[in-house]
Design a protein around this motif. Structure first.
Motif, PDB file in Angstrom:
ATOM      1  N   MET A   1       0.842  -1.201   0.000  1.00  0.00           N
ATOM      2  CA  MET A   1       0.000   0.000   0.000  1.00  0.00           C
ATOM      3  C   MET A   1       0.871   1.242   0.000  1.00  0.00           C
ATOM      4  O   MET A   1       1.809   1.338   0.775  1.00  0.00           O
ATOM      5  CB  MET A   1      -0.905   0.020   1.237  1.00  0.00           C
ATOM      6  CG  MET A   1      -1.788   1.273   1.331  1.00  0.00           C
ATOM      7  SD  MET A   1      -2.799   1.247   2.826  1.00  0.00           S
ATOM      8  CE  MET A   1      -3.921  -0.098   2.455  1.00  0.00           C
ATOM      9  N   SER A   2       0.584   2.179  -0.854  1.00  0.00           N
ATOM     10  CA  SER A   2       1.351   3.417  -0.914  1.00  0.00           C
ATOM     11  C   SER A   2       0.956   4.334   0.230  1.00  0.00           C
ATOM     12  O   SER A   2      -0.213   4.402   0.611  1.00  0.00           O
ATOM     13  CB  SER A   2       1.098   4.125  -2.246  1.00  0.00           C
ATOM     14  OG  SER A   2       1.689   5.417  -2.242  1.00  0.00           O
ATOM     15  N   ALA A   3       1.949   5.060   0.775  1.00  0.00           N
ATOM     16  CA  ALA A   3       1.665   5.954   1.899  1.00  0.00           C
ATOM     17  C   ALA A   3       0.672   7.038   1.494  1.00  0.00           C
ATOM     18  O   ALA A   3      -0.078   7.544   2.329  1.00  0.00           O
ATOM     19  CB  ALA A   3       2.960   6.585   2.408  1.00  0.00           C
ATOM     20  N   THR A   4       0.666   7.415   0.197  1.00  0.00           N
ATOM     21  CA  THR A   4      -0.216   8.489  -0.252  1.00  0.00           C
ATOM     22  C   THR A   4      -1.674   8.052  -0.295  1.00  0.00           C
ATOM     23  O   THR A   4      -2.566   8.888  -0.400  1.00  0.00           O
ATOM     24  CB  THR A   4       0.214   8.986  -1.644  1.00  0.00           C
ATOM     25  OG1 THR A   4       0.189   7.869  -2.547  1.00  0.00           O
ATOM     26  CG2 THR A   4       1.611   9.566  -1.602  1.00  0.00           C
ATOM     27  N   THR A   5      -1.954   6.749  -0.267  1.00  0.00           N
ATOM     28  CA  THR A   5      -3.332   6.261  -0.348  1.00  0.00           C
ATOM     29  C   THR A   5      -3.901   5.933   1.024  1.00  0.00           C
ATOM     30  O   THR A   5      -5.031   5.475   1.120  1.00  0.00           O
ATOM     31  CB  THR A   5      -3.403   5.002  -1.227  1.00  0.00           C
ATOM     32  OG1 THR A   5      -2.659   3.955  -0.613  1.00  0.00           O
ATOM     33  CG2 THR A   5      -2.852   5.281  -2.622  1.00  0.00           C
ATOM     34  N   LEU A   6      -3.134   6.151   2.069  1.00  0.00           N
ATOM     35  CA  LEU A   6      -3.608   5.828   3.410  1.00  0.00           C
ATOM     36  C   LEU A   6      -4.689   6.792   3.858  1.00  0.00           C
ATOM     37  O   LEU A   6      -4.616   7.991   3.600  1.00  0.00           O
ATOM     38  CB  LEU A   6      -2.438   5.877   4.401  1.00  0.00           C
ATOM     39  CG  LEU A   6      -1.351   4.814   4.268  1.00  0.00           C
ATOM     40  CD1 LEU A   6      -0.237   5.100   5.261  1.00  0.00           C
ATOM     41  CD2 LEU A   6      -1.913   3.426   4.481  1.00  0.00           C
ATOM     42  N   THR A   7      -5.669   6.263   4.558  1.00  0.00           N
ATOM     43  CA  THR A   7      -6.673   7.118   5.179  1.00  0.00           C
ATOM     44  C   THR A   7      -6.072   7.729   6.438  1.00  0.00           C
ATOM     45  O   THR A   7      -5.114   7.187   7.011  1.00  0.00           O
ATOM     46  CB  THR A   7      -7.920   6.304   5.558  1.00  0.00           C
ATOM     47  OG1 THR A   7      -7.553   5.343   6.568  1.00  0.00           O
ATOM     48  CG2 THR A   7      -8.495   5.593   4.345  1.00  0.00           C
TER      49      THR A   7
END
Length: 228
Positions: A1-7
């Motif tokens: 999972m990319s850090a930019t897509t984290l909620t």
């Protein structure tokens, strides 16, 4: 999972997880240091004493970085803090090298240490698990410092293994010199850690990252991604 897509919730969960992992590592190193130094002194083991002193400096390193980030201008204190940590590691290397060499040439025979064997064996089992958990969380949240700290924890596993082998060879086969050799391995690790701290790559940087995150929030995240 990319850090930019984290909620935001997931990011907060990962930051909390990393804080808990680092806190556990610090507490474990405190206990490890006290037990190792006491057991090493009782058994006249240069390797165990050096192992305990190394753990002590790791804790002091984390505390120093934590203290740095309580200052109004933490960047101002970064270089002096890291230089103090580096000097501590270099001093440890000199101490352990001297003790090990004197032990080798003096024929000092360390005693069997059941406590030392159990302590280092536990570290060989526990530290890789801690390293894996921190590395996994660090990758997911996109924290280079947490990943770097996880690698440092894994290196501590190798150090524990070296001391464990030295203690086991002394206890099982009577190879008294193995303890001194393990001490020299600790000295090599101490020099390596000292050089990294001197260059600015502190082994406890994740502590600073976490504390700064608590105070700086998303602003710090943006700066971290920009720096890395």
């Amino acid at each position: 999972m990319s850090a930019t897509t984290l909620t935001p919730d997931r990011r907060a969960t990962l930051h909390r997880r990393i804080r808990l992992i680092v806190a556990f590592t610090i507490v474990y190193n405190v206990i490890e240091a006290v037990v190792a130094i006491a057991a090493g002194s009782a058994a006249s083991s240069a390797a165990l004493i050096g192992f305990g002193l190394d753990s002590s400096i790791e804790v002091l390193s984390a505390a120093a970085v934590a203290w740095q980030f309580t200052r109004h201008d933490p960047e101002r204190w970064e270089k002096p803090t890291l230089r103090v940590i580096a000097v501590a590691f270099f001093a440890l290397a000199i101490y352990v090298t001297t003790s090990s060499v004197l032990s080798l040439f003096g024929g000092d025979r360390p005693e069997h240490s059941a406590v030392g064997l159990v302590l280092t064996a536990l570290s060989v089992v526990i530290m890789p698990l801690v390293s894996f958990a921190e590395r996994r969380a660090g990758f997911e949240v996109g924290s280079a410092t947490a990943v770097a700290d996880s690698k440092q924890t894994l290196i501590c596993t190798y150090l524990s293994a070296a001391v464990l082998i030295g203690l086991a060879l002394n206890s099982l086969l009577g190879w008294w010199w193995a303890d001194a050799v393990a001490g020299l391995v600790i000295a090599i690790f101490a020099v390596r850690e000292g050089l990294e701290a001197w260059k600015g790559d502190a082994c406890a940087t994740s502590v600073g990252m976490i504390l700064e995150d608590e105070h700086g929030g998303h602003h710090h995240d943006d700066e971290s991604r920009h720096e890395h």
